[in-house]
Design a protein around this motif. Structure first.
Motif, PDB file in Angstrom:
ATOM      1  N   LEU A  49      52.537   2.538  70.814  1.00 32.83           N
ATOM      2  CA  LEU A  49      52.377   3.974  71.000  1.00 32.83           C
ATOM      3  C   LEU A  49      51.930   4.282  72.430  1.00 32.83           C
ATOM      4  CD1 LEU A  49      52.470   6.714  69.555  1.00 32.83           C
ATOM      5  CD2 LEU A  49      50.066   6.399  69.020  1.00 32.83           C
ATOM      6  N   GLU A  50      51.047   3.458  72.966  1.00 31.18           N
ATOM      7  CA  GLU A  50      50.621   3.633  74.355  1.00 31.18           C
ATOM      8  C   GLU A  50      51.797   3.459  75.316  1.00 31.18           C
ATOM      9  OE1 GLU A  50      47.765   4.674  75.805  1.00 31.18           O
ATOM     10  OE2 GLU A  50      47.207   5.165  73.756  1.00 31.18           O
ATOM     11  N   LEU A  51      52.655   2.493  75.022  1.00 32.37           N
ATOM     12  CA  LEU A  51      53.834   2.284  75.855  1.00 32.37           C
ATOM     13  C   LEU A  51      54.759   3.502  75.776  1.00 32.37           C
ATOM     14  CD1 LEU A  51      55.623   0.452  77.617  1.00 32.37           C
ATOM     15  CD2 LEU A  51      56.574  -0.468  75.505  1.00 32.37           C
ATOM     16  N   LEU A  52      54.970   3.999  74.564  1.00 30.85           N
ATOM     17  CA  LEU A  52      55.843   5.162  74.378  1.00 30.85           C
ATOM     18  C   LEU A  52      55.313   6.401  75.086  1.00 30.85           C
ATOM     19  CD1 LEU A  52      56.777   4.895  70.614  1.00 30.85           C
ATOM     20  CD2 LEU A  52      58.335   4.663  72.550  1.00 30.85           C
ATOM     21  N   THR A  53      54.019   6.648  74.953  1.00 28.88           N
ATOM     22  CA  THR A  53      53.454   7.872  75.517  1.00 28.88           C
ATOM     23  C   THR A  53      53.013   7.692  76.960  1.00 28.88           C
ATOM     24  OG1 THR A  53      51.268   7.341  74.628  1.00 28.88           O
ATOM     25  CG2 THR A  53      52.703   8.729  73.273  1.00 28.88           C
ATOM     26  N   GLY A  54      53.171   6.505  77.488  1.00 27.51           N
ATOM     27  CA  GLY A  54      52.788   6.234  78.870  1.00 27.51           C
ATOM     28  C   GLY A  54      54.005   6.086  79.755  1.00 27.51           C
ATOM     29  N   THR A  55      54.334   4.854  80.069  1.00 22.95           N
ATOM     30  CA  THR A  55      55.391   4.596  81.047  1.00 22.95           C
ATOM     31  C   THR A  55      56.779   5.014  80.588  1.00 22.95           C
ATOM     32  OG1 THR A  55      55.543   2.316  80.257  1.00 22.95           O
ATOM     33  CG2 THR A  55      54.157   2.716  82.166  1.00 22.95           C
ATOM     34  N   MET A  56      57.061   4.941  79.292  1.00 23.55           N
ATOM     35  CA  MET A  56      58.397   5.349  78.838  1.00 23.55           C
ATOM     36  C   MET A  56      58.570   6.863  78.882  1.00 23.55           C
ATOM     37  SD  MET A  56      59.346   2.759  75.724  1.00 23.55           S
ATOM     38  CE  MET A  56      60.964   3.490  75.480  1.00 23.55           C
TER      39      MET A  56
END
Length: 85
Positions: A49-56
């Motif tokens: 979720l952090e990846l989705l809402t961050g760099t992606m």
């Protein structure tokens, strides 16, 4: 009218809130009483979720915690002892 950045931030907030609600529901309704479901079961999903809402969600933006200008600390510290004289 919202900017693209504001729309992305709103999306990220809503996605995180829905995930927290999903997690609460899953823990409350877990059918295996002898092995209760805990927050720790969701660690991998939270990382994703952090990846989705961050760099992606914000392509081109550096992740939080990386110093500006590329001035990063060494990833590893040399701890090899000096050879005997």
């Amino acid at each position: 009218m919202d900017t693209i950045e504001q729309q992305r931030e709103d999306y990220a907030k809503q996605l995180r809130a829905r995930f927290e609600e999903y997690k609460r529901w899953a823990i409350q309704h877990w059918p295996v009483a002898e092995q209760p479901l805990e927050d720790s079961a969701f660690i991998a999903a939270e990382r994703e979720l952090e990846l989705l809402t961050g760099t992606m969600l914000h392509p081109g933006r550096k992740p939080d915690g990386i110093p500006a200008g590329g001035a990063q600390q060494a990833q590893f510290e040399d701890v090899t002892p000096a050879p005997w004289p």
